[in-house]
Write a protein that holds these residues in place. Structure first.
Motif, PDB file in Angstrom:
ATOM      1  N   TYR A  39       0.808  -1.227   0.000  1.00 28.70           N
ATOM      2  CA  TYR A  39       0.000   0.000   0.000  1.00 28.70           C
ATOM      3  C   TYR A  39       0.842   1.278   0.000  1.00 28.70           C
ATOM      4  CZ  TYR A  39       1.057  -0.385   4.977  1.00 28.70           C
ATOM      5  OH  TYR A  39       1.710  -0.497   6.164  1.00 28.70           O
ATOM      6  N   LEU A  40       2.127   1.157   0.363  1.00 30.10           N
ATOM      7  CA  LEU A  40       2.971   2.357   0.420  1.00 30.10           C
ATOM      8  C   LEU A  40       3.594   2.699  -0.936  1.00 30.10           C
ATOM      9  CD1 LEU A  40       4.900   1.988   3.814  1.00 30.10           C
ATOM     10  CD2 LEU A  40       3.109   3.647   3.255  1.00 30.10           C
ATOM     11  N   LEU A  84       5.195  11.132   2.971  1.00 26.87           N
ATOM     12  CA  LEU A  84       5.602  10.242   4.060  1.00 26.87           C
ATOM     13  C   LEU A  84       6.619  10.933   4.959  1.00 26.87           C
ATOM     14  CD1 LEU A  84       5.916   6.786   2.261  1.00 26.87           C
ATOM     15  CD2 LEU A  84       4.205   7.477   3.949  1.00 26.87           C
ATOM     16  N   LYS A  96       5.222  13.107   7.495  1.00 22.30           N
ATOM     17  CA  LYS A  96       4.500  12.394   8.569  1.00 22.30           C
ATOM     18  C   LYS A  96       3.177  13.055   8.924  1.00 22.30           C
ATOM     19  CE  LYS A  96       7.781  10.027  11.455  1.00 22.30           C
ATOM     20  NZ  LYS A  96       8.325  10.104  12.811  1.00 22.30           N
ATOM     21  N   SER A 137      -0.165  12.468   9.271  1.00 29.79           N
ATOM     22  CA  SER A 137      -1.010  11.263   9.338  1.00 29.79           C
ATOM     23  C   SER A 137      -2.314  11.446   8.571  1.00 29.79           C
ATOM     24  CB  SER A 137      -1.325  10.906  10.791  1.00 29.79           C
ATOM     25  OG  SER A 137      -0.146  10.568  11.480  1.00 29.79           O
ATOM     26  N   GLY A 179      -5.677   8.571  15.545  1.00 30.64           N
ATOM     27  CA  GLY A 179      -4.859   9.736  15.913  1.00 30.64           C
ATOM     28  C   GLY A 179      -3.659   9.917  14.989  1.00 30.64           C
ATOM     29  N   ASP A 180      -2.600  10.490  15.525  1.00 30.75           N
ATOM     30  CA  ASP A 180      -1.404  10.800  14.727  1.00 30.75           C
ATOM     31  C   ASP A 180      -0.505   9.571  14.675  1.00 30.75           C
ATOM     32  OD1 ASP A 180       0.586  11.996  13.321  1.00 30.75           O
ATOM     33  OD2 ASP A 180       1.165  13.415  14.900  1.00 30.75           O
ATOM     34  N   TYR A 181      -0.940   8.577  13.918  1.00 30.00           N
ATOM     35  CA  TYR A 181      -0.341   7.242  13.960  1.00 30.00           C
ATOM     36  C   TYR A 181       1.065   7.192  13.367  1.00 30.00           C
ATOM     37  CZ  TYR A 181      -2.044   7.260   9.151  1.00 30.00           C
ATOM     38  OH  TYR A 181      -2.285   7.602   7.845  1.00 30.00           O
ATOM     39  N   LEU A 182       1.436   8.218  12.562  1.00 26.85           N
ATOM     40  CA  LEU A 182       2.772   8.208  11.941  1.00 26.85           C
ATOM     41  C   LEU A 182       3.851   8.799  12.844  1.00 26.85           C
ATOM     42  CD1 LEU A 182       2.053   9.287   8.240  1.00 26.85           C
ATOM     43  CD2 LEU A 182       2.781   7.029   9.051  1.00 26.85           C
ATOM     44  N   LYS A 183       3.392   9.518  13.864  1.00 28.29           N
ATOM     45  CA  LYS A 183       4.305  10.303  14.703  1.00 28.29           C
ATOM     46  C   LYS A 183       5.526   9.512  15.181  1.00 28.29           C
ATOM     47  CE  LYS A 183       4.047  13.372  18.723  1.00 28.29           C
ATOM     48  NZ  LYS A 183       3.197  13.686  19.896  1.00 28.29           N
ATOM     49  N   LYS A 184       5.274   8.338  15.705  1.00 31.81           N
ATOM     50  CA  LYS A 184       6.378   7.591  16.319  1.00 31.81           C
ATOM     51  C   LYS A 184       7.060   6.608  15.360  1.00 31.81           C
ATOM     52  CE  LYS A 184       4.665   7.839  21.060  1.00 31.81           C
ATOM     53  NZ  LYS A 184       3.885   7.101  22.062  1.00 31.81           N
ATOM     54  N   VAL A 185       6.626   6.609  14.111  1.00 29.94           N
ATOM     55  CA  VAL A 185       7.233   5.661  13.168  1.00 29.94           C
ATOM     56  C   VAL A 185       8.599   6.191  12.721  1.00 29.94           C
ATOM     57  CG1 VAL A 185       6.947   4.425  10.988  1.00 29.94           C
ATOM     58  CG2 VAL A 185       4.940   4.980  12.375  1.00 29.94           C
ATOM     59  N   ASP A 186       9.576   5.316  12.689  1.00 27.36           N
ATOM     60  CA  ASP A 186      10.929   5.678  12.292  1.00 27.36           C
ATOM     61  C   ASP A 186      10.964   6.218  10.849  1.00 27.36           C
ATOM     62  OD1 ASP A 186      13.968   5.104  13.142  1.00 27.36           O
ATOM     63  OD2 ASP A 186      13.701   4.664  10.988  1.00 27.36           O
ATOM     64  N   GLU A 187      11.632   7.370  10.671  1.00 27.51           N
ATOM     65  CA  GLU A 187      11.695   8.020   9.357  1.00 27.51           C
ATOM     66  C   GLU A 187      12.278   7.086   8.291  1.00 27.51           C
ATOM     67  OE1 GLU A 187      12.341   9.596  12.077  1.00 27.51           O
ATOM     68  OE2 GLU A 187      11.177  11.448  12.016  1.00 27.51           O
ATOM     69  N   LEU A 202       9.871   4.584   6.947  1.00 28.34           N
ATOM     70  CA  LEU A 202       8.928   5.180   5.999  1.00 28.34           C
ATOM     71  C   LEU A 202       9.611   5.412   4.647  1.00 28.34           C
ATOM     72  CD1 LEU A 202       6.971   7.733   8.214  1.00 28.34           C
ATOM     73  CD2 LEU A 202       6.112   5.613   7.214  1.00 28.34           C
ATOM     74  N   VAL A 205       6.087  -1.523   7.938  1.00 27.18           N
ATOM     75  CA  VAL A 205       5.386  -0.353   8.464  1.00 27.18           C
ATOM     76  C   VAL A 205       4.052  -0.756   9.097  1.00 27.18           C
ATOM     77  CG1 VAL A 205       4.264   1.836   7.831  1.00 27.18           C
ATOM     78  CG2 VAL A 205       6.528   1.277   6.911  1.00 27.18           C
ATOM     79  N   ILE A 262       1.843   0.892  12.427  1.00 26.13           N
ATOM     80  CA  ILE A 262       0.698   1.804  12.297  1.00 26.13           C
ATOM     81  C   ILE A 262      -0.646   1.084  12.465  1.00 26.13           C
ATOM     82  CG2 ILE A 262       2.002   3.349  10.780  1.00 26.13           C
ATOM     83  CD1 ILE A 262       0.418   2.275   8.406  1.00 26.13           C
TER      84      ILE A 262
END
Lengths: 454, 454
Positions: free
Chosen positions: A71-72, A80, A83, A85, B69-77, B80, B88, B92
């Motif tokens: 999906y990405l 991305l 970020k 969301s 919510g802001d589900y991407l916030k804590k995902v490692d850059e 992504l 991923v 998420i």
């Protein structure tokens, strides 16, 4: 580690399922008795069907489903990297879980308009999902039970929904409910009279506190919200708004002389009230409540809310109203809808509190055959076949007991499942039966057992 | 643009809901009659509960729910930037839609093991979701109807499931089904005899083609798959595997002398077959089918599959089996489970093809009151109240007709909804009633109408 379930969701044991089904079936039976037809819609809809229909807060609370596969792949790198969301969501999710039953119903009506005979009386009992903060009595997965009519503006339909509430709650044994009724046109009339439609919400919120803070407190709050003393004076009767529904209607009629829409609301409500009075209610009472304003921006005519019997602390156990342009969001204009909803989880809690589930038949066998002798098993299973053909729920303990301990386990099984009749042995057509509530042990034929149980 | 629904999902009209509920209720009634208890589990589970339980392909087909919510916030850059969708996903998405009812059931048993009395006979009828490629008869949302027993290894339970299939299909009027049965131990025995357990799937797949390609074709395929001629010789009776179940058991017993496990399988199957024969079946027949191997890596004992009546082109309409370590994946070891499933959508199609829905009562009013005179409306609604109290579905057309055209519309409504009795006028307790199937028009009292309808 012990496995668990997501917060805000629930497992239901067989006793809970049986009690819930008792409520569902009672509601369903009345829905169909009143001429409503069931439909079902998918658990998830295209996001475009749901998004933007429940306000910004609603959009946030809708559960989105991740697209399948890679999906990405097609998502822009910069998006991305940002970020963001919210923006990414629309790129990686095309579907979302149903948030209520009304928007899917509107979508259904528009999509199937050529197959539907209008007026269309439909009911729908299905789960909905909201990413709300879970708390006591609020869940992320819960059932809605809705009945709606589209394609009719008749006030008889509004009368019928009062009857429907009364019928369902009476059948459930939930006597003494109060069906509150109001009409959006009356609220609009009040807004006209106080000279500010944008203050209407402040006004009704303040008025709703009359019981708690008294007239002086309410007037003070209204003044603070910028409603003029002169305007407040004009709707003074609302501060002493008691008496019969007829008294209230007379009072409203006098007060709303300056508003054509308001007077139409009085006329509409009077028709509903008079007809409900002529028809009579079984156990509920109908109460005109001018503070009732649920979903103000949504309803355009009748507004309903049902309060649990006095003494039970519980919010509303049902609500609904008329929305003049239900299907407009999907391109079909000028189709009026009116409907009501039953709050299953709260009805359940009220019934539990009032001990109204005693009549519910729990899903357990009436007769258990113990299994102490392999040589008797086939005869027992043959007897069970006959019992089942007579609609008597029954079973044999599946594993044969080869020790005292295992025999005890079988007796314990009978006790735990609260089984009424336990058959210990079957020999030459004679059964030894123990009545578990009296402790009495008898021998009888299979026919005699069938009579005993029925 | 006309609104739509996601591919692989369905709207159900009231007629379809009624027919589906007829099947559900028949299954439910038999489940409870046989001593099974309902449970319900949430539509979505923690991803950790579902992932890794259905193989790699299954993992891909599970619908994942996006975190709120802001589900991407804590995902490692970097993650992504790599656009590795699979990696991923776990960052998420924490929840996923139920893929079947078996894994949630296993989770339920382990989580609630202290509240459950074993053996636990549970049934569950709920939708499941799979991101499969939609095609004729395969949907992304569909119901499963499962009955399972955990905590018993008794063969009586395996007998009972044959009876349960027979009972449900007989009650549905679906006569002449074939309940195929096999046992994993027999398949293991064959593997032992042919000297290669890793060739078992190749072997059964080839054997299953016997009808189509004949013995020579099957042997050729087996040789190509690396099964030795000597091994094939040992199981030669399988190429001529006809006759009664008893004949087949005798043949298997002779063939599997070299395998202890295989002989145990023969003994188990013989117990089931003998007891089913002693008990008798209503309309199904039981057939030992040694090629039956559904979910080979999963089942450890009995294997079931039900074929629709001869002449109906349809895959299996039910299936199931025993799995000796159902709850081990959640940490509760050595709990055996055995269960069966009914394929609702296929059963529906077969019943439609065979015209078996004729007895189903559609959810429509028996009596419609036309609404041509506002002055009569209240009397009509009063009559309807009495009809409904007598459990006669009825309604009044809500809007009063103020023109000829509008009157025609009401008659058309009665025709479209196939309503049996239409009341045109009510005056001084006398009703004018038209029987819509005969065209006959009569005058009668309300009591007489009630008798007529009942």
């Amino acid at each position: 580690m012990k496995p668990g379930i997501p917060k805000g969701t629930r497992d239901f044991s067989s006793t809970e399922v049986a009690k819930r089904n008792y409520i569902f079936n009672t509601i369903k039976h009345s829905f169909e008795n009143f001429g409503f037809q069931p439909i079902e819609t998918p658990s998830f809809e295209n996001s475009s069907t749901l998004m933007g229909k429940y306000g910004e807060e609603g959009d946030r609370l809708i559960f989105k489903i991740l697209n399948s596969g890679d999906y990405l792949k097609k998502v822009d790198e910069n998006l991305l990297a940002d970020k963001d969301s919210q923006k990414v969501t629309s790129k990686i999710s095309e579907k979302a879980l149903r948030y209520d039953l009304t928007v899917p119903f509107a979508r259904y009506v528009v999509q199937h308009q050529n197959e539907i005979t209008f007026p269309f009386k439909r009911y729908q009992i299905q789960p909905v999902w909201r990413a709300d903060r879970p708390q006591k009595g609020r869940f992320r997965e819960f059932y809605q039970c809705d009945a709606d009519v589209v394609g009719s503006t008749s006030l008889w339909q509004e009368v019928e929904f009062v009857q429907l509430y009364d019928t369902v709650f009476s059948k459930l044994g939930l006597k003494g409910t109060t069906i509150k009724i109001n009409n959006r046109k009356i609220l609009s009339g009040i807004a006209e009279v106080i000279g500010a439609s944008d203050k209407l919400i402040d006004f009704t919120v303040a008025l709703d506190k009359l019981d708690k803070i008294g007239k002086d407190g309410v007037v003070k709050e209204m003044l603070e919200k910028g409603i003029s003393a002169e305007a407040i004076e004009k709707v003074d009767p609302l501060f002493n708004f008691s008496g019969s529904n007829q008294d209230k209607l007379a009072s409203l009629e006098a007060m709303l002389q300056g508003s054509e829409e308001g007077l139409q609301g009085v006329a509409d409500l009077r028709t509903v009230v008079n007809n409900v009075e002529s028809l009579g209610l079984d156990s509920a009472s109908l109460e005109l409540d001018v503070t009732l304003a649920r979903g103000l921006n949504y309803y355009t005519g009748a507004i309903y809310e049902v309060a649990a019997p006095e003494g039970v602390k519980m919010g509303s156990i049902g609500g609904g109203g008329r929305y003049d342009d239900l299907t407009g969001i999907f391109g079909l204009k000028d189709v009026s809808g009116v409907g009501i909803s039953f709050g299953l989880d709260r009805i359940y809690l009220v019934m539990e509190e009032l001990g109204l589930f005693e009549a519910v038949e729990l899903p357990k066998p009436k007769v258990l055959f113990l299994n102490f002798e392999e040589s008797e098993s086939l005869d027992k299973v043959k007897a069970i076949k006959t019992l089942r053909q007579n609609n008597i729920k029954s079973e044999m303990y599946p594993d044969v007991a080869s020790s005292n301990n295992q025999q005890k386990k079988q007796w314990k099984y009978a006790t735990n499942r609260e089984i009424e009749f336990v058959v210990t042995t079957v020999e030459n057509g004679t059964l030894v039966v123990k009545n578990m509530s009296t402790g009495e042990q008898t021998t009888c034929s299979l026919d005699e057992l069938i009579n005993k149980v029925q």
